[in-house]
Design a protein around this motif. Sequence first.
Motif, mmCIF file in Angstrom:
data_model
loop_
_atom_site.group_PDB
_atom_site.id
_atom_site.type_symbol
_atom_site.label_atom_id
_atom_site.label_comp_id
_atom_site.label_asym_id
_atom_site.label_seq_id
_atom_site.Cartn_x
_atom_site.Cartn_y
_atom_site.Cartn_z
ATOM 1 N N ARG A 1130 -26.376 -106.834 -18.815
ATOM 2 C CA ARG A 1130 -26.081 -105.666 -19.366
ATOM 3 C C ARG A 1130 -26.097 -104.463 -18.513
ATOM 4 N NH1 ARG A 1130 -25.864 -106.968 -24.785
ATOM 5 N NH2 ARG A 1130 -27.149 -108.485 -25.564
ATOM 6 N N LEU A 1131 -27.154 -104.430 -17.426
ATOM 7 C CA LEU A 1131 -27.340 -103.265 -16.513
ATOM 8 C C LEU A 1131 -26.643 -103.701 -15.112
ATOM 9 C CD1 LEU A 1131 -30.871 -102.684 -17.650
ATOM 10 C CD2 LEU A 1131 -28.710 -101.538 -18.343
ATOM 11 N N GLN A 1132 -26.240 -104.465 -14.669
ATOM 12 C CA GLN A 1132 -25.868 -104.955 -13.370
ATOM 13 C C GLN A 1132 -24.853 -103.980 -12.931
ATOM 14 O OE1 GLN A 1132 -25.465 -108.926 -12.439
ATOM 15 N NE2 GLN A 1132 -25.175 -108.553 -10.195
ATOM 16 N N GLN A 1133 -23.872 -103.656 -13.771
ATOM 17 C CA GLN A 1133 -22.840 -102.955 -13.386
ATOM 18 C C GLN A 1133 -23.040 -101.303 -13.365
ATOM 19 O OE1 GLN A 1133 -19.267 -103.429 -15.445
ATOM 20 N NE2 GLN A 1133 -17.876 -101.724 -14.264
ATOM 21 N N ILE A 1134 -24.033 -100.920 -14.100
ATOM 22 C CA ILE A 1134 -24.435 -99.571 -14.294
ATOM 23 C C ILE A 1134 -25.222 -99.265 -13.395
ATOM 24 C CG2 ILE A 1134 -25.845 -97.797 -15.678
ATOM 25 C CD1 ILE A 1134 -25.054 -99.460 -18.196
ATOM 26 N N ILE A 1135 -26.174 -100.378 -12.744
ATOM 27 C CA ILE A 1135 -26.967 -99.824 -11.525
ATOM 28 C C ILE A 1135 -26.398 -99.904 -10.255
ATOM 29 C CG2 ILE A 1135 -28.861 -100.682 -10.250
ATOM 30 C CD1 ILE A 1135 -29.560 -99.414 -13.222
ATOM 31 N N ALA A 1136 -25.128 -100.843 -10.291
ATOM 32 C CA ALA A 1136 -24.443 -100.974 -9.050
ATOM 33 C C ALA A 1136 -23.605 -99.656 -8.840
ATOM 34 C CB ALA A 1136 -23.390 -101.881 -9.207
ATOM 35 N N HIS A 1137 -23.359 -98.898 -10.019
ATOM 36 C CA HIS A 1137 -22.746 -97.694 -9.691
ATOM 37 C C HIS A 1137 -23.715 -96.229 -9.802
ATOM 38 C CE1 HIS A 1137 -19.324 -100.162 -10.991
ATOM 39 N NE2 HIS A 1137 -18.600 -99.226 -10.497
ATOM 40 N N ASP A 1138 -24.898 -96.733 -9.701
ATOM 41 C CA ASP A 1138 -25.738 -95.405 -9.648
ATOM 42 C C ASP A 1138 -26.399 -95.258 -8.240
ATOM 43 O OD1 ASP A 1138 -27.882 -93.630 -10.112
ATOM 44 O OD2 ASP A 1138 -29.317 -95.133 -10.657
ATOM 45 N N LYS A 1139 -25.417 -94.355 -7.666
ATOM 46 C CA LYS A 1139 -25.700 -94.124 -6.179
ATOM 47 C C LYS A 1139 -25.697 -92.482 -6.093
ATOM 48 C CE LYS A 1139 -22.974 -97.966 -4.649
ATOM 49 N NZ LYS A 1139 -21.705 -98.570 -3.828
ATOM 50 N N PRO A 1140 -26.473 -92.096 -5.274
ATOM 51 C CA PRO A 1140 -26.646 -90.461 -4.937
ATOM 52 C C PRO A 1140 -25.308 -90.037 -4.398
ATOM 53 C CG PRO A 1140 -27.950 -91.746 -3.307
ATOM 54 C CD PRO A 1140 -27.526 -92.819 -4.221
ATOM 55 N N VAL A 1141 -25.255 -88.913 -4.883
ATOM 56 C CA VAL A 1141 -23.896 -87.909 -4.326
ATOM 57 C C VAL A 1141 -24.160 -87.857 -2.729
ATOM 58 C CG1 VAL A 1141 -22.549 -86.125 -4.591
ATOM 59 C CG2 VAL A 1141 -23.669 -87.088 -6.411
ATOM 60 N N THR A 1142 -25.313 -87.481 -2.204
ATOM 61 C CA THR A 1142 -25.622 -87.180 -0.782
ATOM 62 C C THR A 1142 -26.892 -87.862 -0.625
ATOM 63 O OG1 THR A 1142 -26.611 -85.045 -1.329
ATOM 64 C CG2 THR A 1142 -24.566 -84.938 -1.115
ATOM 65 N N SER A 1143 -27.028 -88.050 0.789
ATOM 66 C CA SER A 1143 -28.379 -88.623 1.119
ATOM 67 C C SER A 1143 -29.563 -88.281 0.628
ATOM 68 C CB SER A 1143 -28.366 -88.751 2.579
ATOM 69 O OG SER A 1143 -28.122 -87.345 3.342
ATOM 70 N N GLY A 1144 -29.669 -86.991 0.384
ATOM 71 C CA GLY A 1144 -30.671 -86.293 -0.232
ATOM 72 C C GLY A 1144 -31.035 -86.231 -1.565
ATOM 73 N N ASP A 1145 -30.010 -86.573 -2.379
ATOM 74 C CA ASP A 1145 -30.147 -86.541 -3.910
ATOM 75 C C ASP A 1145 -30.952 -87.832 -4.346
ATOM 76 O OD1 ASP A 1145 -28.750 -84.074 -3.652
ATOM 77 O OD2 ASP A 1145 -26.799 -84.979 -4.106
#
Length: 1680
Positions: A1130-1145
């Motif tokens: 249920r969460l694999q795709q959601i977590i895969a797209h959870d990436k910070p916008v920039t390196s410090g975010d």
Amino acid sequence: MWTYYRNGVVRKRLEQKTESEVVNLPPIHNGIPTKPAILDHQTQGQTTAQRLHRRHFNKCLRDHDLQGRTIKIKKSTTGHQVPLSKVSVEKDLEITAHLKERLHQRHSKGSTQISSIEEKEAKVFGSHKSQTVLCKVSSNTPVLLQSHVMLEEKEEEEEEEEEEGQINGQNASSCTDEGSLSEGPFRSADIEDEQRCYERVPKLQSHASPKMLNDGNVLSFNVKQRRFMIYLCGGYKDTTSERSALMESVYPRLYLHCKQRGYDFRMIDLRAGVGDPVSDHHDLAELHVETLKRCQETEGPTFFVFVGQKHEIQSLPNTIPQEDFEALLKSVERNKNKLSRRQSDIAVESQSSFATINSGSVILEHMADDKELSHSSAEVNENVGSNNSISDGKDAHLARSWLDFDQDLTLMQTWYKLDTNTLPPVYRLLPVSTHHPDFLSRDGHRRKLGRKAWRSTCVKLWNVLWRSGPEAIGEDATCHMLRTVLDSEVEQGFEGQLPAEEYCHCYKRIITDLLYNLNSEYACQFIDLHKGRPEINQVLHQAQQRFVRHIHFKLRHTNVHETDISWGRKGLSAKHNRSHQFYIERLCSHVQRAVTAALNSVMQVSLAKGSYDVQRRDISRRRVDEEIQRHARFGITLAQGYVFRQDFLGEVKRTLLASSSLLLLGEPGFGKSTTLAKVAQLIPTWIPGDAKVLTCFVGLTSDSRNVRLMLQNLCLQLANIYCPKTDISETLPMLSSELCSLLGLVTEDRPLTLVLDGLDDLSEEHESDLSWLCNIIQPHVFIILSASTQSKCAHILQYDTVMFQSQLKVSVLTLPALNSEEDITSGLVSRLASDSRTLTEDQWNLLVQSCLSCPSPLFLNLAYAETRSWCSFSPKDSLNLPLDLQQLFVSILVRLEREHGACFVKRMALLISLSRAGVTEEELLVLLGRDDDVIREMAVLHHQTLPISEYSPVPYVFIMRLLHTLKGYVTEAESDDTWVLRWTHTEFGCIALQRYAPTEDSKKAIHADFADYFNGNSPNNQVFEPLAWIRTDKGRNCYTFNLRKLHSLPYHYIHSRQIIPLLSQCLFNYEFLLHKLWGLSICHVEEDLKASVIPDKELLDVKLLGQVLRLSHSVLLNEPCQLASQLLGRLQQIIAHDKPVTSGDPRKYSYLHDLLAQCRSSSLPVLVPSYTCLLPPGGLTHTPISGHMSSVTALAHGKHHIVSCSADGTVNLWQLDKQLRPVRSLPRAQGSAGNWAADTLSVCFDDSVLVLQMGHWLQIREMDSGKVLYMEKESLDVPVVTSTCDGQLLVVFYDGSNMVRVFDLVASCVLLCCVNITLEFEPIHKDESILVSHNSVKDYVLFAYRDGGEAAVFNAKGGVVSCTLKALDPAASIQAVEMSSQYLLLFCRYPYKRHNEILHIELFSTASFQYLRSILGCSQDYISQVTIAGGGSYAVAFCPIPQSATTEIITWNLETEEHKHIARFSGLLVAGVCADLQYCVGFCAGERVLRTWNLSSRYNDQTLIYNVHKVHSDGTREIIPTQKHPRYVVCKSTRPGTVRIWNVARVRFKGRPVQVDHGLFSSADIALVRDLKLYIFSDYGTNDFTDTPTYQTLLVYDLLKRSYVKKQTGLFIVPCPQQDYRILEGEIMLGLSETRDHLIMWDLDSGYIRGRIKTSYKESLLSSMDRDSQIISLKENTGI
């Protein structure tokens, strides 16, 4: 290991010894005693004392060397030899078990079937007894002289036996030569021990079956505890190494062994860390015996005694009977008088200088010994008997002067006082602090001096009793009076119904060369020496040998294990001597093997059968059964102690029979629980019939404090009585509904009474929810509740009219106080009589006045317990009894702080008060040792600087002493498969917290310590605090879960406000979640998630995890091992797209990434999906509601209710309100048709008639009475039922034929007509071929053939087809038909693109039957059932998808033509109804629950629009002209939140807007425009006073200023479709009501409702139909 094999028990003979026949024995063997040595030529000519000394030690030094012990093989006169065989430890255990089995067989035959072996033993014993009788001498002879005379006589007898070759029946121990033991004060006790050893015959029937309880409606059950307790005892000094090694090495292994099999285990050593049995009140002996009795209540081996060559430290008797003590005083007086009369005679007889010199030397020796005695500061036994070393009676009297006897009298009278409060009176030893106040000083040095002074006094006092005892009260009484703590333990340890060999073991250790090392500074730790001299104290050493012989008489040789070792560095030290290390390891190994084998024979461990989930369900059911039994046993115990307020029971009976529901109120400690227990016992005699009583004492266990678990236990008991083989749910809402349904099964012949005590003790998991009490009032059901008078629960039950008074009419009774002095007096008198005590007049008056000032049973019991420490000689000013419960408990705490230390008492009280349902002894040991204040206090007061062991830094006896004092305040209870200590009453915990933890920070600190302990920061964490104990059984892992840790770790994290550790270590720790789901259930995890929510901060990880668990609830409830699959799926795709916008975010989700990574490395083999294959979170979830005991089969809705039917024929009526709860179960129909499991239901005639269809059967009956109005059996075709004319006419179509029947329900189901109808197209399908609308207009019914191309309108009154409706295209395939007040709806499927189909809704007018328009759907719609909701504005369809085993709920807005997929869920929906968008109800195949959805919360969400044939572009959704600015128009975009302003007057702005604003509102908000102002209604959700979702916030955005100008909160705007709202002048908004039957005007300035607009009249639909028909006929006649 070496073991003797003998063919029967033969009499031991004196044998010739040869030096060549020797065998080396390893350290541990069977301990068979050897024959005493015979006096040789070397002993002749020596004095008795010299021979005594030589016989004790020379034999050992000669026959025991450093390498091993040599035993010479003895030969009898017949030439038989005793063979020796070397066997392994396992074989030795088998031999021991075989001997025990033979022992049982011999005992079971009874006294009349004694074997020949036992007869021989009896003869031997008889001969020995006759010999010992001849050895008696005058009682006036001094003790030591008696021993010497008997010894000389015995030596002569042995010489005669050697010459004649006769047999000596007495077997001596192999540790020393026991033939040298004196026959002093312990002689008679030895004879009695020998008699008991040979005459004991256990009664097997007394222990063949466990204890059973049976009382009325309580079934018999086993009370056997699932735990084992082993008690270790031995000398304080000489057995420290053995006991410490067992506690550090063997105890964790045995603990792990038992825990892996579902048993608790404790190994207790009260001597660890202490050097003597000294206490202020001299109660350590009583404490030791009571602790041993606790161990003996369990099964398996319970008693292990370790014996060396040093006698136990002597202790004084706490009480001496008055007759005995006065005889002791007279004896001292008599000896003093004799001394004065004999002085003259002694002077005459002592004329010779040699005699004079001898007398002087004796006196000088006595004076030296007496001087040493007065200055002694070591153990009590270091100087014991120094005055008894004189070998002549006259010299003994001469050694004492008048001053000595006077000092003896003064010493006895100073420390012993007559206590007439005890019956019969006794002389009681005063507390040490009476004359040595420094004994309890807070200064460590002064306390040490006080202890030293008491030791000296104790030695003197013990010598006085020892000298005068045999003459005054006899040797036996003196022996019993001066017994040591170890003597008391051994005496109690060998008592029991089973043979002692079943549970007792003795380990003897002999240091063979100890005599050569008496000069060592460590020798006094292993043998009794005189103070300052390397000489053995013969009296104490002989007493030790008698003690060993006593053990041999009590215990057979199979359980006596003897080991020889040599002297080493520091005597006995495994750290400094390798041989000693080997001895300790062998000892630990033997103990572990012996205990393990014994425990395995007792344990009832079921083999692992089935899958892990089957095992989990079995264990869970067993746990619930044990919980029920605990409440039943507790109720029986309380009822037996009911004494007061007998007249009050009559009032309870009258009130209960009159109102059937009773609330009993009372102050804490007034006896509410005891009263309810007695009432529960009497109820079967009050209520006629086979009355059933279910009792629950809230707070008795940790599970009973949880509302959900309490209801689960009640439902299980009800199901066992009224509906066997029924599965019970686990969630609180479902349990509440199931409880109501089960109570509906109660009958008159089997009435039910629910007794629920202490509702105010419910825990906070569900905010002490009491809403389930609303619907428990059923016929023949009686309810008895109790709560404290000032509690919140009592206030809600009495005054909450909204929740309770409309459904639950409770009669309130207040428990009266014990105002009658007669009741109090009688209660106190009965207690005094049972304890054989009395009180002085002043003490009695003080006790009675205190009880009258606080007239509660709890205070009376505790106040009386305080008087048990009162003596008749207690000063009046020292007696203090507070006048209320709080002051009484505080005074006890103050006294304990003085005796045990303030920091120690504070810490222990807080640990008990703040623990979850109690604290275990292991937790106390560790957490007390982690407190720096406690450690410093122990170092000062007790000189305890080093930890006792790595795991137990605090001596266990310190805890037991404090608990022994708090006996009436602390109790032991079972919780989470272990035993915990907790307060006997919750009031004590409140008082302790008020005194020791007044601030929240102090409480948080204790919770943090608990959390740190359970998190694994403790020694042996994998043994004592793992997530589960794992054992392997036939290649499979069997799990025993640590429920204590699974419950307590998140509990203490939450209460210590450690949210981050809670998230990382519990909620987002995969292994913890897996074990908690597996060991408990998903409901416990959901409770932790709910408790972890921070009010002012939303944690996205917690929210998302909660949604995932709700979606996977049913799966994880049955198969918790699928946790990893569910999370990843249920969460694999959601977590895969959870990436910070920039390196410090930061990332959006902080903890879910680690959780999913842990899922891929699960400790269990799981199927890990590689992509998101399950429904992701975020959609609309359903709420399950329960009320059926079997699977639901049919569902229908009426005007006000929903009706459902289950497989067992039960029909439930549900109320359409905020909770959607079952109102009642409808009565069954009479006859054989009463248990129908209907396939379809239909509710007609204003919810008064119910129509059931099951296969080819049809039944029409009244809902209220169950009366059958019409029955049709075995028709040729399956009936399909609908109704018309507002439910007054029933129309029945028959599937597969053209026949239609119409029944008039107003006229008692009269058949109006029966016609055959035909259409142009014949039906294609044979089964389920006809489609019928469930709604109707006038008397019209819409029907069609499935997959056909046309539909027809049937006129029920006329019995004819009024009109035929054809689809627009011949390729259409009709899937469903339905009607609303304006439209006739045909749901047609058309071919779409390649290999696809698309759904169209074709709308026809209900007035003219003309085609109006079509609404497009999508290719994913697979309709099985359609319903009309929202007052005819919405069409709701249920679309099961068999390929994915899921179902979708889709909607169409018939006005705006919006098509949305509202919800998607797992399971195939069988049937569903949706009369209101707030209450969409359905059920899936095989489920006992109904699922509900609130569709109104999503119908304004524009992101759910699912029209694939439309091109999604950023276009204009709505154009709103402005009145004040006519040249401008406002356009709302199809993109949510975007608003454009166009100037329609000027040409140069053609094609582009003059202003664009983005992100003003979301898709879930309502946005209205008036005069360049944007009114935004947001914050959609529920509020505190209603569960109905509403818009609660208004934002006003000025498009000219481009800013927000107003924000107003606290609104209550009923949600409607956006087109149903209008903004009027004067800040007035017009909208529809919840029921859409009138209009509401809201004042946007104040936020309140300004007014309502309703219709002036309302006529029935039938009259309006008649009027319309008259108008139509008039128009036809006039030609209009």
